[in-house]
Enzyme design. Structure first.
Site, PDB file in Angstrom:
ATOM      1  N   SER A 111       0.818  -1.186   0.098  1.00  0.00           N
ATOM      2  CA  SER A 111      -0.049   0.037  -0.049  1.00  0.00           C
ATOM      3  C   SER A 111       0.715   1.222  -0.033  1.00  0.00           C
ATOM      4  O   SER A 111       1.931   1.218   0.394  1.00  0.00           O
ATOM      5  CB  SER A 111      -0.772  -0.010   1.342  1.00  0.00           C
ATOM      6  OG  SER A 111      -1.341   1.285   1.571  1.00  0.00           O
ATOM      7  N   LYS A 123       1.770  -3.706   6.675  1.00  0.00           N
ATOM      8  CA  LYS A 123       2.283  -3.470   5.377  1.00  0.00           C
ATOM      9  C   LYS A 123       3.969  -3.337   5.322  1.00  0.00           C
ATOM     10  O   LYS A 123       4.417  -3.920   4.606  1.00  0.00           O
ATOM     11  CB  LYS A 123       1.531  -2.475   4.647  1.00  0.00           C
ATOM     12  CG  LYS A 123      -0.144  -2.675   4.391  1.00  0.00           C
ATOM     13  CD  LYS A 123      -0.150  -3.907   3.507  1.00  0.00           C
ATOM     14  CE  LYS A 123      -1.778  -4.439   3.586  1.00  0.00           C
ATOM     15  NZ  LYS A 123      -1.788  -5.677   2.813  1.00  0.00           N
ATOM     16  N   TYR A 145      -2.191  -1.093  11.010  1.00  0.00           N
ATOM     17  CA  TYR A 145      -2.464  -1.579   9.690  1.00  0.00           C
ATOM     18  C   TYR A 145      -1.230  -1.060   8.887  1.00  0.00           C
ATOM     19  O   TYR A 145      -0.868  -2.262   8.290  1.00  0.00           O
ATOM     20  CB  TYR A 145      -3.732  -1.058   9.199  1.00  0.00           C
ATOM     21  CG  TYR A 145      -3.900  -1.155   7.595  1.00  0.00           C
ATOM     22  CD1 TYR A 145      -4.265  -2.305   7.018  1.00  0.00           C
ATOM     23  CD2 TYR A 145      -3.480  -0.066   6.649  1.00  0.00           C
ATOM     24  CE1 TYR A 145      -4.078  -2.307   5.524  1.00  0.00           C
ATOM     25  CE2 TYR A 145      -3.473  -0.176   5.434  1.00  0.00           C
ATOM     26  CZ  TYR A 145      -3.914  -1.226   4.640  1.00  0.00           C
ATOM     27  OH  TYR A 145      -3.846  -1.257   3.293  1.00  0.00           O
TER      28      TYR A 145
END
Ligand code: UD1
Length: 338
Positions: free
Chosen positions: A126, A155, A151
């Site tokens: 991302s 990643k 989150y």
């Protein structure tokens, strides 16, 4: 026919990628724990492509289950790993859920792939790994910034896990795809984004407001350092994004990758503000949106958009859909499901 394992294949980006893989002649095996999607998505895929992907309900954190899956479906050419928890706000409330789901699933796959002779790995990363970049548009060389949320941290850690595993001499080649903001739906409206409960992301909230499911859209923030004061993002059509995965898989399978781990930005190169999205949606659909500009949302980045030159050149891929057609596809999908 080459077999591709797609984890999270009934999810939003996963399902669109399965369609493009099948259209390109690959055989697809989907695994998904259905925590944020439904098995019926496979029906939509079958209606579009005329072919039903193999579907197994399985959690990638289940090492034994995954091992049995690899044994049952011998000869997998590549894995595309979408399965992950992805809500920024929820990750702040439930960090361990995010660390467990996102890290354990990746470790399990990377441990099992070499045991079953599977070398090729495509990972859903991302633009969140860049945080607020110092320079825009952001290239793959931009330094990663400390993550704003658990989150985002997963990643970054997942990218590190892939890099370290490949460096250690594991027989794995990886492509890390850094998505900007995927939006829209398949033009057939057979598949699209299906948020559970109140949507956290902008476009599902916009389409649900237009459909009368939500009374009002809140536009988060009015005094950002952007032309109209609202946040700027690089919104990329989900079908364009899906097509990049097919190219990445072929690149690995055909040994055309230039490094053991390659990183690509997948974006359009164009930044649009939240208010521009609202205006364009109204123009394209003819529906007036009830919205209110409110305070900013904690953890939001002010502005980010991609420099997609490397993906354009190396992958021969370019985001092709217009924002107008993309928003129209999201609206068509919303009208079908509401
Ligand atoms: C973020 C991450 C992205 C990640 C995604 C997962 C960044 C830069 N991006 O996307 O990598 O995959 O979360 O969910 O960290 N907005 C409103 N009203 C709403 C909802 C959103 O104004 O009701 C605004 C947000 O403030 C933001 C824009 O719309 O400016 C897009 O928001 P959203 O769709 O949630 O995506 P990101 O937060 O950009």
């Amino acid at each position: 026919m080459q077999k591709i394992l797609v984890t999270g294949g009934t999810g939003y980006i996963g399902s669109h990628t399965v369609v493009e893989l099948q259209n390109a002649g690959f055989e697809v095996i989907i695994i998904d724990n259905l925590s944020n999607s439904s098995a019926e998505v496979a029906d939509g895929i079958a209606r579009i492509t005329g072919k039903r992907p193999i579907f197994e309900k399985l959690d990638c954190c289940d090492y034994e289950g995954l091992k049995n899956l690899f044994a049952k479906h011998a000869g997998i050419s590549a894995v595309i790993h979408f399965a992950a928890s992805k809500a920024v706000g929820e990750s702040v409330q439930k960090p361990l859920l995010y660390y467990r789901n996102n890290l354990v699933s990746l470790v399990n796959l990377l441990e099992l792939m070499p045991k079953f002779g599977v070398e090729n790995f495509v990972f859903s990363s991302s633009c969140t790994v860049y945080g607020q970049p110092d320079e825009l548009p952001v290239t793959e060389q931009a330094p990663r910034k400390p993550a704003e949320s658990p989150y985002g941290n997963t990643k970054q850690i997942c990218e590190d896990i892939v890099n370290d595993t490949v460096k250690s001499g594991s027989n794995i080649k990886g492509i890390l795809l850094r998505y900007f903001n995927p939006i829209g739906a398949h033009p057939s409206a057979e598949i699209g984004e299906l948020p559970l409960g109140v949507p956290q992301n902008l476009i599902p909230f916009v389409t649900q407001t237009a459909a009368g499911i939500r009374p009002k859209l809140s536009v988060f923030g009015s005094d950002y350092n952007t032309p109209d004061g609202s946040c700027v993002r690089d919104y990329i059509n989900v079908v364009d994004l899906a097509k990049a995965h097919v190219i990445a898989v072929k690149r690995l399978v055909e040994n055309k990758n230039k490094k053991p781990v390659e990183v690509f930005n997948l974006g359009t190169g164009r930044g649009l503000s939240v208010l521009e999205i609202v205006k364009t949606f109204e123009k394209v659909t003819g529906v007036k949106l009830n919205y209110e500009v409110v305070g900013s949302r904690a953890g939001d980045i002010e502005k980010v958009w991609a420099n997609p030159d490397f993906a354009n050149k190396e992958l021969g891929w370019k985001a092709a859909e217009t924002i107008e057609d993309t928003l129209a596809s999201a609206w068509k999908w919303q009208q079908k499901i509401s």
